[in-house]
Design an enzyme around this catalytic site. Structure first.
Site, PDB file in Angstrom:
ATOM      1  CB  VAL A  60      -0.973  -0.252   1.159  1.00 45.49           C
ATOM      2  CG1 VAL A  60      -1.778   1.416   1.391  1.00 45.49           C
ATOM      3  CG2 VAL A  60      -1.775  -1.133   1.107  1.00 45.49           C
ATOM      4  CB  ALA A 105       4.689   2.487   1.145  1.00 40.99           C
ATOM      5  CE  LYS A 106       5.272  -1.479   8.046  1.00 41.27           C
ATOM      6  NZ  LYS A 106       5.849  -0.396   8.849  1.00 41.27           N
ATOM      7  N   GLY A 107       4.319  -2.879   3.255  1.00 39.91           N
ATOM      8  CA  GLY A 107       3.745  -4.133   2.354  1.00 39.91           C
ATOM      9  C   GLY A 107       3.981  -5.239   3.386  1.00 39.91           C
ATOM     10  CG  ASP A 146       7.626  -3.857   9.707  1.00 41.83           C
ATOM     11  OD1 ASP A 146       7.710  -2.647   9.932  1.00 41.83           O
ATOM     12  OD2 ASP A 146       6.722  -4.318  10.173  1.00 41.83           O
TER      13      ASP A 146
END
Ligand code: GLU
Length: 416
Positions: A60, A105-107, A146
């Site tokens: 995202v 963002a992050k995934g 992460d």
């Protein structure tokens, strides 16, 4: 997790709360309530036994008005679109708080890396990178480690993306090994930044680091390094917890010994120099500083009331539910919120990206110096907003971070 499936709603509530002090134009506020781009991918992976398993992956990009989207990749069974969207929004405000030229963002991939082999994780990483390869890149979106992803995972991501491009692209991910363009100091950057903010909070409250009692919840990269740096600086780490349980010694723990015990036994529990406790028992023990450094929603209505500490510094992203945050504020606890406290990771990610783009690398002392300067400045700015507007530190950090993003959106204007 206490915030499961309601995590993004919590983020929006915090945004709404910050907007009471910002009064943003409606269109900009609405822009900030919605992610710019969300990609869901199916990731087929050949398992060691020859079968093919299908995992769901996400990326995202919440906002990129201030620069390329930036944020980590997590591998965890509970990864879902709500969580990744919420974390991508937090990355957006976080980059704003520390004034980096990045969006957020992050995934992640919904999988259980603890029961997968290294080869399976490698194949999963390569295929996931290929699938999200259509939207990531050094100019558009830069992943990083992460929860349950590490330097090696970043090396596989960098290699896969580079193979797709036909040449090495080190700037596509940060948190890489130093041998392929990683930055000195990136591995412990989140913890170094966290300790920098704890020191600022101590001096604000008139406390000293020598003899300070500290409890750390979570003994992964962030929790371990924070405990180690604080203990080397003279603090007493009286308790640590991991997902399996907690240990406690009022005289202070030897962090290196606890780490080697965990390496052997897969848990901090059973360490000979401490008593075993449940995580909630450890949370109830009095300390000067509490560092939640595992997953979101660790502190909730069920355990927040038991906390007896002066400072909570959030190593994890969103470790306090909104209700827990309010309970602690009512008790007079000074909270250093996640988007400030754990921003050191992305700050050194920014340094890594800059070094990669220039092919010009810095030494650790230079990284530390620049990291400390950014963390100190951000802390002072948040504290001053908190005093001036008479609001808590989380709201103040949101006001600072969100305002910077909103200003960028406003000055760029609406396309077309
Ligand atoms: N995963 C880290 C965070 O939540 C680091 C992100 C990055 O370096 O891009 O802040």
């Amino acid at each position: 997790m206490a915030v499961e499936n309601g995590f993004f709603k919590e983020v929006l509530k915090n945004l709404e709360n910050a907007n009471r002090h910002l009064n943003l134009p409606v269109a900009i506020y609405e822009r900030l309530c919605t992610p710019r781009r969300s990609l869901i991918v199916s990731v087929p992976v050949q398992m060691d036994n020859g079968t093919v398993s299908f995992f769901t992956g996400y990326r995202v990009q919440y906002d990129f008005a201030r620069g390329p989207a930036k944020g980590g990749i997590r591998y965890h069974p509970k990864v879902n679109l709500d969580e990744i969207t919420a974390l991508a929004a937090l990355m957006t405000w976080k980059c704003g708080v520390v004034d980096l030229p990045f969006g957020g963002a992050k995934g992640g991939v919904a999988c259980d890396p603890t029961i997968m082999s290294r080869d399976e994780i490698k194949r999963l990483t390569r295929r996931y990178t290929y699938e999200i390869g259509i939207i990531i890149g050094p100019e558009s979106d830069i992943p990083a480690p992460d929860v349950y992803t590490d330097e090696q995972v970043m090396a596989w991501m960098m290699d896969t993306y580079s193979m797709m491009k036909g040449h090495s692209v080190p700037g596509v991910v940060t948190g890489k090994p130093v041998s392929i363009g990683g930055s000195q100091g990136r591995n412990k950057a989140t913890s170094s930044g966290l300790v920098a903010t704890v020191k600022e909070a101590l001096s604000h409250l008139g406390l000293k680091i020598e003899g300070l009692s500290v409890t750390v919840l979570g003994f992964g990269k962030v929790g371990y390094n924070a405990a180690k740096i604080l203990s080397d600086a003279g603090a007493k780490i009286i308790g640590v917890a991991d997902s399996k349980g907690a240990i406690y010694n009022p005289q202070g723990l030897d962090i290196d010994k606890v780490a080697s015990h965990k390496k052997q036994m897969d848990s901090v529990q059973g360490y000979s120099g401490a008593d075993n406790l449940t995580i909630d028992e450890l949370i109830s023990i009095e300390s000067d500083v509490l560092i939640p450094a595992a997953l979101e929603g660790q502190i909730h209505t069920g355990n927040a009331g038991k906390i007896k500490t002066k400072i909570v510094a959030e190593g994890a992203n969103n470790p306090l539910t909104i209700e827990a945050n309010d309970i602690l504020i009512d008790k007079g606890v000074f909270i250093v919120p996640d988007i400030l406290a754990n921003a050191g990771g992305v700050v050194v990610s920014y340094f890594e990206w800059v070094q990669d783009l220039q092919r010009f690398f810095w030494n650790e002392a230079e990284v530390d110096l620049r990291l400390n300067a950014i963390m100190k400045k951000a802390f002072a700015e948040v504290l001053s907003i908190s005093k001036e507007k008479k609001i808590d530190m989380r709201t103040a950090a949101m006001v600072l971070g969100v305002k910077r993003v909103a200003d960028a959106i406003e000055v760029r204007g609406l396309y077309p």
